[in-house]
Structure formats: C-alpha cells, structure tokens
Design an enzyme around this catalytic site. Structure first.
Site, PDB file in Angstrom:
ATOM      1  N   ARG A  60       0.838  -1.216   0.000  1.00 20.50           N
ATOM      2  CA  ARG A  60       0.000   0.000   0.000  1.00 20.50           C
ATOM      3  C   ARG A  60       0.866   1.256   0.000  1.00 20.50           C
ATOM      4  O   ARG A  60       0.401   2.345  -0.325  1.00 20.50           O
ATOM      5  CB  ARG A  60      -0.968  -0.021   1.200  1.00 20.50           C
ATOM      6  CG  ARG A  60      -1.926   1.161   1.213  1.00 20.50           C
ATOM      7  CD  ARG A  60      -3.230   0.900   1.977  1.00 20.50           C
ATOM      8  NE  ARG A  60      -3.075   0.108   3.173  1.00 20.50           N
ATOM      9  CZ  ARG A  60      -2.479   0.510   4.292  1.00 20.50           C
ATOM     10  NH1 ARG A  60      -1.976   1.724   4.365  1.00 20.50           N
ATOM     11  NH2 ARG A  60      -2.385  -0.294   5.330  1.00 20.50           N
ATOM     12  N   TYR A 112     -17.290  15.041 -16.557  1.00 19.61           N
ATOM     13  CA  TYR A 112     -17.749  13.662 -16.462  1.00 19.61           C
ATOM     14  C   TYR A 112     -18.857  13.543 -15.401  1.00 19.61           C
ATOM     15  O   TYR A 112     -18.750  14.139 -14.326  1.00 19.61           O
ATOM     16  CB  TYR A 112     -16.550  12.790 -16.095  1.00 19.61           C
ATOM     17  CG  TYR A 112     -16.850  11.332 -15.934  1.00 19.61           C
ATOM     18  CD1 TYR A 112     -17.236  10.549 -17.009  1.00 19.61           C
ATOM     19  CD2 TYR A 112     -16.734  10.717 -14.691  1.00 19.61           C
ATOM     20  CE1 TYR A 112     -17.497   9.199 -16.851  1.00 19.61           C
ATOM     21  CE2 TYR A 112     -16.987   9.370 -14.524  1.00 19.61           C
ATOM     22  CZ  TYR A 112     -17.380   8.620 -15.617  1.00 19.61           C
ATOM     23  OH  TYR A 112     -17.636   7.290 -15.451  1.00 19.61           O
ATOM     24  N   ASP A 177      -8.800  17.449 -16.131  1.00 17.64           N
ATOM     25  CA  ASP A 177      -9.102  16.075 -16.523  1.00 17.64           C
ATOM     26  C   ASP A 177      -8.837  15.997 -18.023  1.00 17.64           C
ATOM     27  O   ASP A 177      -9.573  16.561 -18.834  1.00 17.64           O
ATOM     28  CB  ASP A 177     -10.553  15.717 -16.186  1.00 17.64           C
ATOM     29  CG  ASP A 177     -10.870  14.248 -16.464  1.00 17.64           C
ATOM     30  OD1 ASP A 177     -10.221  13.663 -17.353  1.00 17.64           O
ATOM     31  OD2 ASP A 177     -11.776  13.695 -15.809  1.00 17.64           O
ATOM     32  N   LYS A 202      -9.557   4.482 -19.950  1.00 16.56           N
ATOM     33  CA  LYS A 202      -9.957   4.815 -21.307  1.00 16.56           C
ATOM     34  C   LYS A 202      -8.782   4.608 -22.274  1.00 16.56           C
ATOM     35  O   LYS A 202      -8.350   3.488 -22.428  1.00 16.56           O
ATOM     36  CB  LYS A 202     -10.512   6.248 -21.319  1.00 16.56           C
ATOM     37  CG  LYS A 202     -11.482   6.542 -20.155  1.00 16.56           C
ATOM     38  CD  LYS A 202     -12.754   5.708 -20.195  1.00 16.56           C
ATOM     39  CE  LYS A 202     -13.568   5.770 -18.913  1.00 16.56           C
ATOM     40  NZ  LYS A 202     -13.924   7.108 -18.433  1.00 16.56           N
TER      41      LYS A 202
END
Ligand SMILES: *Cc1c(COP(=O)(O)O)cnc(C)c1O
Length: 396
Positions: A60, A112, A177, A202
């Site tokens: 982590r 988005y 973004d 994407k």
C-alpha cells in the site's frame, strides 16, 4: 526525445540493471525488512508521501511495477511525478481530499457525470461552485482550494483554455481532466496546470480490460497524493499498472488511427439528414474550437451527435447497431457508443445537460480501430432505424 520514443522507453530505465527486457510484475504485498532502523526510516518516508525508500515495507506504500508506470506518465505529461490510483474516480477523490477538503472547488461544466456528482454531493468535504471559465478570476476567494476543468469535455467535447484558466486561478492549483486527449494530443502541464488527471481506464489502457486512474503533477503535490493514497488505500494494482505500461508504446498509433476515422465519420454524420448536430473539435462545432492546433494537437476520436428524432430515435439507432458496442466507457480498440442522458450523465440534472446541448437525442461515439467503411455502414444502419422511428410515430 520525441513522444513516440518516450512512449516506447519511458519508465523502463532500471530494466537493463535488472537484466530483463520486458516489464517485471511484482505482486508482493509485503517486503522483508532487512534491519529495523532502515525499516522504520523507510516506513516514515513512505507514509509521508516519498516516491520511494530503501525498503518498500508494504504494497500500500510502494510497488515497483506501479512506480515504473508512474515514471512513464510523468515523462509523457512533462511533470516531475505521477501517482497511480485504482480508478479515475479514486484519482479525483484523492485530489479533492488532498487539496480541497473543507474548502471550495470552482468547476467548469460540463465534466464527467460522476465527477459532477461527486463534487455536487459534497461527500468528500469539498463544496463546489460551478462557474463559466471566464468568471474564474472573479470567483476566486481565500477559500478556493482547487479549480477543476475537463477539456475536451465529456460528453459535448467543449474545449477550455487551460492557460487562461491557470492565469485566472493565480496561486490556486488547476486540475485538468485530460482523459479525452491523452498525452498524445495535449500536455496541460505545459500550460501551467498543476494536476493532470486521467481515467486510465480509457485510452491509456485502450483495450477495455483495466480500470485505473493517474494524476501527473509536481513532486510536492505528488507527496500529498501519495499520503492520501497510503491512508485510504485506493491503489493501482500492479497487474493493472503492468497492462497500462505495456500499452503505452502503441498509444500514439491507436490515438492517431482512431482520429483519422473519427474525422471521416464526423463529416458524414454532420451531412446526414437524421443528424441535427455533431459536436467534434475537428468540425469547429464545439466551444473554443480555436484551441485545436494549439493546446489540443488533434481533434481526437470522440464526438457526440444529436438525432432529429430525440429519445426514440436514439434508442432505435443503438438497437440497430451490429458492429458498434453499445456501452459506456471510451478510448478502446473497439468503437463504443452510448446515450449520455440515459447512462453516463444520468446523475446530472436534465436542465444542466440541456444547457450544454445534451438532450434525449444525443449519442456519444468513441471511434475505435475497425475499418472506417465498416463503421459507417453500421452507423447508416442505426440512422435508418432512427429515421424509421420518426416515420412510424408520424403514421401513428
Ligand atoms: C471515465 C472517466 C472518469 C472516471 O474514471 P473511472 O476510471 O471510470 O473511475 C473521469 N473523467 C472522465 C473524463 C472519464 O471519461
């Protein structure tokens, strides 16, 4: 080096010393601590947001497969660092927690759907004020933690002038973004953006088999994001990082090939009697289309278009398609088409969508790598079904 070279080689500097040619995958969840003093110092460094430490301690906190992908993304986005996340929304969440908790975010619509929803919900302790791009300078207060823009915007492909927003924001970090553009078509850090965010699900993944997010930024901002990531656990899995990194060498080829087909399809759709409007930067039909050729180096492979027959036509068109996959998401090797008002932007109020030209007859198309004539034949099938719907309605 030029972009094509960086796409092939970035993030692979240590492979020679490791004696391997392909990217190694390290799936360790924990790492042997060689001696306690080194372990303690490494733990402190990584929890504090350091990029690496003598001992990785725990997955982590650090993973070398993820770190290589992050180094590649930093190189491609012209930033000092990049931080990988479990999804694009995990990346957005980390930015809100790191820079805007308890503060105000100025955001320019459209963005988005889930980003809009997350900001509007106030779930992460950030308050949002939606403004026009040219109202940002006047809207900035001592309470503004972040300016949030998306360009090209999902789903109407509007463009936002990044350099102008950065000037207006002053000291406040600007998040861009850049999912629709990829570093092939746009590098927002060159215009002063502090945080360059991608849904790597994407184009970066590109094959429809990875969910991931990444933020490219300065090392100082990256430290804050790594602190949040280490504490909240929204990690990029090393297998996902491997797949993303493996796909980077072909990113330019994929983006450019899809863009060639998209231009053709956009022009043909715009000339079709069932289509009222096509939003595509290459047609000059989006806000700030003049940024194409400058900030945005190519029009890309996404567009949205509005059918004359509204919702019924959109529904019939989708139903008739045989080659296009009717699905949310974008930037895959295969062509994807979806209905923003009914799916991706369902969480945004209809009147907000309408204000940005997204209505019941709007479809969003992500052009893939199939033969363009096969794609057009399929779209014509869909458009004929849309036309038939109107005919039937009129008869009834
Ligand atoms: C898909 C998408 C997101 C969200 O990314 P996930 O990987 O699905 O969490 C954010 N911004 C844009 C522009 C997107 O297309």
């Amino acid at each position: 080096m030029k972009l094509a070279t960086d796409l092939v080689h970035a993030g692979r500097d240590d492979l020679g010393a490791l004696g391997v040619h392909a990217l190694p995958i390290d799936l360790s969840t924990t790492y042997p601590v060689t001696d306690l003093a080194t372990g303690t110092a490494s733990f402190d460094a990584l929890v504090g947001g350091a990029a690496s430490a003598a001992n990785p301690i725990y997955a982590r906190l650090f993973n070398p497969t993820v770190a290589r992908f992050e180094q590649a993304m930093a190189k491609l986005e012209h930033t000092e660092a990049a931080v990988g996340f479990a999804s694009g929304m995990a990346a957005v969440s980390a930015c809100l927690l790191a820079f805007a908790q308890g503060r105000e975010v100025l955001a320019v619509r459209p963005i988005y759907g889930t980003s809009d929803h997350l900001l509007s919900s106030g779930l992460l302790g950030a308050r949002v004020r939606f403004v026009e791009a040219d109202a940002i300078a006047a809207a900035i207060t001592a309470d503004t933690g972040l300016v949030f823009i998306e360009t090209p915007a999902n789903p109407n492909l509007d463009l936002v002038d990044i350099a102008a927003v950065v000037r207006a924001a002053g000291e406040v970090p600007v998040l861009v973004d850049s999912t629709f553009a990829t570093p092939v078509l746009q590098t927002p850090a060159d215009s002063g953006a502090a945080l360059v965010l991608h849904s790597a699900t994407k184009f970066l993944g590109g094959h429809g088999d990875v969910i991931a997010g990444v933020v490219a930024c300065s090392e100082a901002h990256a430290q804050k994001l790594r602190q949040v990531r280490a504490a909240t656990g929204a990690l990029l899995h090393p297998l996902a990082a491997y797949l993303l990194h493996r796909g980077l060498p072909t990113l330019k080829l994929r983006v450019e090939a899809a863009q060639v087909s998209a231009r053709v399809l956009a022009e043909r759709l715009a000339a079709h009697p069932e289509v009222l409007r096509v939003n595509y930067p290459g047609l000059g039909t989006v806000k700030n289309a003049h940024l194409l050729g400058g900030q945005l180096r190519g029009p890309g492979s996404l567009m949205s278009f509005e059918l004359r027959g509204g919702h019924a036509a959109a529904s019939a068109c989708l139903q008739a398609l045989e080659l296009h996959t009717v699905a949310v998401s974008l930037g895959s090797v295969d062509s994807l088409i979806q209905h923003p008002a009914g799916l991706t932007h369902r969480v945004v109020a209809p009147e907000v969508l309408a204000a940005h030209g997204i209505g019941p007859g709007t479809l969003r198309l992500s052009v893939g790598l199939e033969d363009v004539e096969d794609l057009w034949a399929d779209l014509q099938r869909g458009l004929q079904a849309a036309a038939d719907t109107i005919g039937l309605d009129r008869a009834a």
